[in-house]
Scaffold this motif. Structure first.
Motif, PDB file in Angstrom:
ATOM      1  N   ASN A 185       0.828  -1.205   0.000  1.00 54.80           N
ATOM      2  CA  ASN A 185       0.000   0.000   0.000  1.00 54.80           C
ATOM      3  C   ASN A 185       0.862   1.254   0.000  1.00 54.80           C
ATOM      4  N   LYS A 186       1.926   1.253   0.795  1.00 57.45           N
ATOM      5  CA  LYS A 186       2.789   2.425   0.907  1.00 57.45           C
ATOM      6  C   LYS A 186       4.136   2.005   1.480  1.00 57.45           C
ATOM      7  N   THR A 187       5.210   2.469   0.840  1.00 62.04           N
ATOM      8  CA  THR A 187       6.547   2.260   1.389  1.00 62.04           C
ATOM      9  C   THR A 187       6.775   3.322   2.450  1.00 62.04           C
ATOM     10  N   LEU A 188       7.074   2.895   3.673  1.00 63.56           N
ATOM     11  CA  LEU A 188       7.275   3.832   4.769  1.00 63.56           C
ATOM     12  C   LEU A 188       8.747   4.219   4.913  1.00 63.56           C
ATOM     13  N   LEU A 189       9.626   3.246   4.726  1.00 63.52           N
ATOM     14  CA  LEU A 189      11.056   3.471   4.895  1.00 63.52           C
ATOM     15  C   LEU A 189      11.798   2.517   3.971  1.00 63.52           C
ATOM     16  N   LYS A 190      12.827   3.023   3.289  1.00 65.94           N
ATOM     17  CA  LYS A 190      13.611   2.174   2.404  1.00 65.94           C
ATOM     18  C   LYS A 190      15.078   2.591   2.498  1.00 65.94           C
ATOM     19  N   ILE A 191      15.946   1.598   2.679  1.00 61.56           N
ATOM     20  CA  ILE A 191      17.389   1.842   2.757  1.00 61.56           C
ATOM     21  C   ILE A 191      18.071   0.868   1.807  1.00 61.56           C
TER      22      ILE A 191
END
Length: 168
Positions: free
Chosen positions: A137-143
């Protein structure tokens, strides 16, 4: 010639056969481990595909886990993924005999590559919001970051959408 072809097909099937070990609790199947070769709780299988699926139920909801990768000589090789999702759910009376089950979750996922048992190449950590059919639904955090022969190298990228997350 037919015997040789049949032997090759059977031999290949035996080499690639997966074993499944299932675990149960009071709610039913709690998890399963798919693997090739022998399974030990203390080490990775010697060679082949490893796929672990697990769930726990507590007062806050359902937690699911998945680990998938491959081994060679007891060490991880190739692409591996680790996932943990915390699910909130509701059950409603449906239009037929089955109830309607609605769930939403927050997932944490690591994905990366191994060469000779050491991290190598691009690795990604993602925290996202997912639906019951595992759609994001939604990417909250990506590293994103990289390893070379087990040592972190180069730059990393960071995407933070935590402040824009709407839990409803």
């Amino acid at each position: 010639m037919r015997f040789l072809i049949l032997f090759f097909i059977v031999f290949t099937s035996v080499l690639n056969a997966q074993n499944i070990k299932t675990f149960e609790d009071k709610f039913g199947v709690q998890g399963e481990i798919r693997y090739q070769g022998e399974f030990s709780e203390n080490e990775l299988p010697k060679q082949g595909i490893v796929d672990i699926r697990w769930r726990d139920i507590d007062e806050s909801g359902i937690i699911t886990y998945r680990i998938k990768g491959q081994t060679k000589d007891y060490r991880p090789i190739g692409k591996w993924t680790w996932e943990e999702a915390h699910w909130n759910y509701s059950v409603k009376v449906g239009n037929d005999i089955r109830p309607e089950f609605d769930s939403k979750g927050n997932r944490k996922k690591w994905a990366g590559n191994f060469v000779n048992g050491k991290p190598d190449g691009k690795w990604t950590f993602v925290s996202d919001s997912i639906s019951s059919n595992s759609k994001t639904n939604k990417t909250l955090l990506k590293i994103d970051f990289s390893y070379k022969n087990g040592i972190p190298t180069g730059n990393f990228s960071f995407e933070n959408n935590l402040n824009t997350h709407n839990p409803n």
